[in-house]
Motif scaffolding. Structure first.
Motif, PDB file in Angstrom:
ATOM      1  N   VAL A  28     -11.408   9.760  -7.279  1.00 37.02           N
ATOM      2  CA  VAL A  28     -10.542   8.964  -6.413  1.00 37.02           C
ATOM      3  C   VAL A  28     -11.291   7.722  -5.947  1.00 37.02           C
ATOM      4  CG1 VAL A  28      -9.230   8.916  -4.262  1.00 37.02           C
ATOM      5  CG2 VAL A  28      -9.234  10.981  -5.673  1.00 37.02           C
ATOM      6  N   LEU A  29     -10.738   6.551  -6.272  1.00 36.66           N
ATOM      7  CA  LEU A  29     -11.331   5.278  -5.878  1.00 36.66           C
ATOM      8  C   LEU A  29     -10.721   4.743  -4.592  1.00 36.66           C
ATOM      9  CD1 LEU A  29     -11.360   3.605  -9.420  1.00 36.66           C
ATOM     10  CD2 LEU A  29     -13.179   4.934  -8.327  1.00 36.66           C
ATOM     11  N   ALA A  30      -9.453   5.046  -4.381  1.00 35.71           N
ATOM     12  CA  ALA A  30      -8.754   4.617  -3.168  1.00 35.71           C
ATOM     13  C   ALA A  30      -7.487   5.444  -3.061  1.00 35.71           C
ATOM     14  CB  ALA A  30      -8.424   3.131  -3.216  1.00 35.71           C
ATOM     15  N   GLU A  31      -6.935   5.543  -1.865  1.00 38.21           N
ATOM     16  CA  GLU A  31      -5.715   6.326  -1.699  1.00 38.21           C
ATOM     17  C   GLU A  31      -4.897   5.824  -0.525  1.00 38.21           C
ATOM     18  OE1 GLU A  31      -6.379  10.453  -0.082  1.00 38.21           O
ATOM     19  OE2 GLU A  31      -8.467   9.935  -0.488  1.00 38.21           O
ATOM     20  N   ARG A  32      -3.617   6.150  -0.567  1.00 39.74           N
ATOM     21  CA  ARG A  32      -2.679   5.787   0.498  1.00 39.74           C
ATOM     22  C   ARG A  32      -1.729   6.956   0.719  1.00 39.74           C
ATOM     23  NH1 ARG A  32      -2.405   0.655   3.158  1.00 39.74           N
ATOM     24  NH2 ARG A  32      -0.176   0.481   2.745  1.00 39.74           N
ATOM     25  N   GLN A  33      -1.219   7.062   1.934  1.00 34.24           N
ATOM     26  CA  GLN A  33      -0.227   8.085   2.259  1.00 34.24           C
ATOM     27  C   GLN A  33       0.741   7.498   3.275  1.00 34.24           C
ATOM     28  OE1 GLN A  33      -1.809  11.949   3.083  1.00 34.24           O
ATOM     29  NE2 GLN A  33       0.037  12.688   4.099  1.00 34.24           N
ATOM     30  N   SER A  34       2.029   7.862   3.145  1.00 33.61           N
ATOM     31  CA  SER A  34       3.019   7.368   4.100  1.00 33.61           C
ATOM     32  C   SER A  34       4.162   8.371   4.202  1.00 33.61           C
ATOM     33  CB  SER A  34       3.566   6.001   3.667  1.00 33.61           C
ATOM     34  OG  SER A  34       4.534   6.132   2.648  1.00 33.61           O
ATOM     35  N   ALA A  35       5.045   8.131   5.165  1.00 33.12           N
ATOM     36  CA  ALA A  35       6.229   8.977   5.358  1.00 33.12           C
ATOM     37  C   ALA A  35       7.430   8.438   4.607  1.00 33.12           C
ATOM     38  CB  ALA A  35       6.546   9.079   6.851  1.00 33.12           C
ATOM     39  N   GLU A  36       7.198   7.628   3.587  1.00 30.46           N
ATOM     40  CA  GLU A  36       8.292   7.040   2.801  1.00 30.46           C
ATOM     41  C   GLU A  36       8.713   7.987   1.682  1.00 30.46           C
ATOM     42  OE1 GLU A  36       7.178   2.352   3.021  1.00 30.46           O
ATOM     43  OE2 GLU A  36       5.625   3.752   2.320  1.00 30.46           O
ATOM     44  N   GLY A  37       9.153   9.177   2.052  1.00 30.61           N
ATOM     45  CA  GLY A  37       9.607  10.152   1.079  1.00 30.61           C
ATOM     46  C   GLY A  37      11.016   9.876   0.618  1.00 30.61           C
ATOM     47  N   MET A  38      11.432  10.594  -0.422  1.00 27.56           N
ATOM     48  CA  MET A  38      12.748  10.403  -1.015  1.00 27.56           C
ATOM     49  C   MET A  38      13.870  10.547   0.005  1.00 27.56           C
ATOM     50  SD  MET A  38      15.592  12.325  -2.173  1.00 27.56           S
ATOM     51  CE  MET A  38      15.006  13.960  -2.522  1.00 27.56           C
ATOM     52  N   GLY A  39      13.697  11.457   0.970  1.00 32.66           N
ATOM     53  CA  GLY A  39      14.748  11.705   1.948  1.00 32.66           C
ATOM     54  C   GLY A  39      15.010  10.544   2.876  1.00 32.66           C
ATOM     55  N   ASN A  40      14.106   9.554   2.905  1.00 34.93           N
ATOM     56  CA  ASN A  40      14.254   8.414   3.804  1.00 34.93           C
ATOM     57  C   ASN A  40      14.556   7.106   3.084  1.00 34.93           C
ATOM     58  OD1 ASN A  40      13.393  10.125   5.969  1.00 34.93           O
ATOM     59  ND2 ASN A  40      11.267   9.793   5.359  1.00 34.93           N
ATOM     60  N   LEU A  41      14.824   7.157   1.763  1.00 37.13           N
ATOM     61  CA  LEU A  41      14.895   5.923   0.983  1.00 37.13           C
ATOM     62  C   LEU A  41      16.224   5.735   0.277  1.00 37.13           C
ATOM     63  CD1 LEU A  41      11.420   5.992  -0.817  1.00 37.13           C
ATOM     64  CD2 LEU A  41      12.021   4.870   1.334  1.00 37.13           C
ATOM     65  N   ASP A  42      16.616   4.462   0.135  1.00 35.30           N
ATOM     66  CA  ASP A  42      17.657   4.083  -0.814  1.00 35.30           C
ATOM     67  C   ASP A  42      16.994   3.849  -2.165  1.00 35.30           C
ATOM     68  OD1 ASP A  42      19.188   2.012   1.704  1.00 35.30           O
ATOM     69  OD2 ASP A  42      19.720   4.056   1.106  1.00 35.30           O
ATOM     70  N   ARG A  43      17.755   4.023  -3.214  1.00 32.81           N
ATOM     71  CA  ARG A  43      17.187   3.884  -4.561  1.00 32.81           C
ATOM     72  C   ARG A  43      16.551   2.512  -4.777  1.00 32.81           C
ATOM     73  NH1 ARG A  43      20.721   6.364  -9.119  1.00 32.81           N
ATOM     74  NH2 ARG A  43      19.642   8.184  -8.254  1.00 32.81           N
ATOM     75  N   SER A  44      17.134   1.488  -4.197  1.00 30.41           N
ATOM     76  CA  SER A  44      16.638   0.128  -4.416  1.00 30.41           C
ATOM     77  C   SER A  44      15.283  -0.121  -3.767  1.00 30.41           C
ATOM     78  CB  SER A  44      17.653  -0.887  -3.871  1.00 30.41           C
ATOM     79  OG  SER A  44      17.835  -0.686  -2.468  1.00 30.41           O
ATOM     80  N   ALA A  45      14.854   0.773  -2.867  1.00 31.09           N
ATOM     81  CA  ALA A  45      13.621   0.532  -2.119  1.00 31.09           C
ATOM     82  C   ALA A  45      12.360   0.941  -2.875  1.00 31.09           C
ATOM     83  CB  ALA A  45      13.679   1.288  -0.785  1.00 31.09           C
ATOM     84  N   TYR A  46      12.492   1.771  -3.886  1.00 31.72           N
ATOM     85  CA  TYR A  46      11.311   2.341  -4.543  1.00 31.72           C
ATOM     86  C   TYR A  46      10.357   1.299  -5.135  1.00 31.72           C
ATOM     87  CZ  TYR A  46      13.074   7.128  -4.126  1.00 31.72           C
ATOM     88  OH  TYR A  46      13.495   8.342  -3.643  1.00 31.72           O
TER      89      TYR A  46
END
Length: 309
Positions: A28-46
């Motif tokens: 692992v060189l770098a990593e990110r984590q967020s609460a932007e899961g599928m349940g909170n998103l519109d398809r266009s946001a991905y």
């Protein structure tokens, strides 16, 4: 960053997103984590979310990304149709799909489904963790992935032969918060705090002729009749529910002798204890490491396949 990234590996679930830049050895060189899961998103946001995280890590514009999890669900970014059991873990990459709206190579891995009459089931994301376990040489094993909806999977010769989803975690929440047992189970109760109560409840659930629905009310009755004696209703409820889950899988547990638990935290420890009460051995595995290994294996296969074509 001194080592050039090989790929972006993404575990995109219902509630959270985890992304790693790794080298070709899986480091692992770098990593990110967020609460932007599928349940909170519109398809266009991905696309913008993926690019935002990659940009924040300084990833080059042509770095490929391999994604597992709910981004491939019907209501996700783009549906990656299920692979039916028996599903070869090593060949999941062959069913990857490429989503719209991307300028870099992006591949979304499929989930796995089971179409046995009366035992219909689906998984998304867990199959990639199992592929990671296959990379560790676990090609014939029984796996348990504790959670709100726990998964049990039987892997034979590198294939998911069959699996089952058990709603134990959700049942615990519903029963403890919405049934009459809410009057006996405090919201901040710790089921792990009283191992003897939990163990006794597991043993009861593993006993012959146990009936869960006719035992649950005893939790409420005990709290009414305890005459001031402190009881841990959460430990008893958890033990009964997890014990009933283990009882249903006992024949497989006896056959394999051990179950590989993919997960961390209190819930996984409770499952390990219940498995031991049933006479099995629980072996803990790191789910984050496994999903990276599974994603990396698919990345190698995808890129090799791409270059050959």
């Amino acid at each position: 960053m001194t080592t050039k990234p090989f790929a972006a590996l993404v575990d995109w679930g219902t509630s959270n997103l985890r992304l790693w830049l790794t080298d070709s050895q899986g480091g692992v060189l770098a990593e990110r984590q967020s609460a932007e899961g599928m349940g909170n998103l519109d398809r266009s946001a991905y696309p913008a979310i993926l690019e935002g995280h990659l940009s924040a890590l300084g990833a080059e514009s042509d770095l490929p990304a391999v994604i597992a999890g709910m981004a491939g669900a019907r209501t996700g970014w783009r549906e990656a149709p299920y692979v039916e059991t028996p599903a070869p873990l090593i060949g999941l990459f062959q069913h990857a799909v490429i989503p719209d709206g991307v300028t870099r190579p992006v591949y979304i891995l499929p989930g796995v489904c089971q179409r046995e009459n009366g035992r219909y089931d689906v998984m998304r994301g867990e199959e990639t963790q199992l592929a990671g376990a296959l990379e560790q040489g676990l090609d014939n094993a029984l796996f348990c992935l504790p959670g709100t909806h726990s998964k049990w999977a039987m892997v034979e010769d590198g294939h998911i032969r069959r699996f089952s989803t058990v709603m134990t975690g959700e049942l615990f929440h519903l029963i403890s918060r919405q049934s009459i047992l809410r009057l006996s189970v405090p919201e901040d109760a710790d089921a792990e705090a009283d191992p003897d109560i939990f163990n006794a409840a597991v043993d009861a659930a593993l006993a012959p002729n146990f009936a869960l629905t006719s035992t649950l009310f005893s939790i409420r009755a005990e709290s009414l009749l305890s005459q001031g004696t402190k009881i841990n209703a959460a430990a008893r409820l958890s033990g009964l529910l997890i014990g009933a889950e283990i009882a249903a899988i006992q024949s497989d547990l006896r056959r394999y002798g051990k179950a590989y638990l993919i997960g961390t935290g209190k819930l996984t420890r409770l499952y390990a204890r219940a498995i031991a009460r049933a006479g099995g051995e629980a072996v803990m595995l790191d789910g984050g490491l496994l999903v990276r290994r599974g994603l990396l294996a698919s990345a190698f296969s995808l890129f090799d396949h791409e270059f050959k074509e």
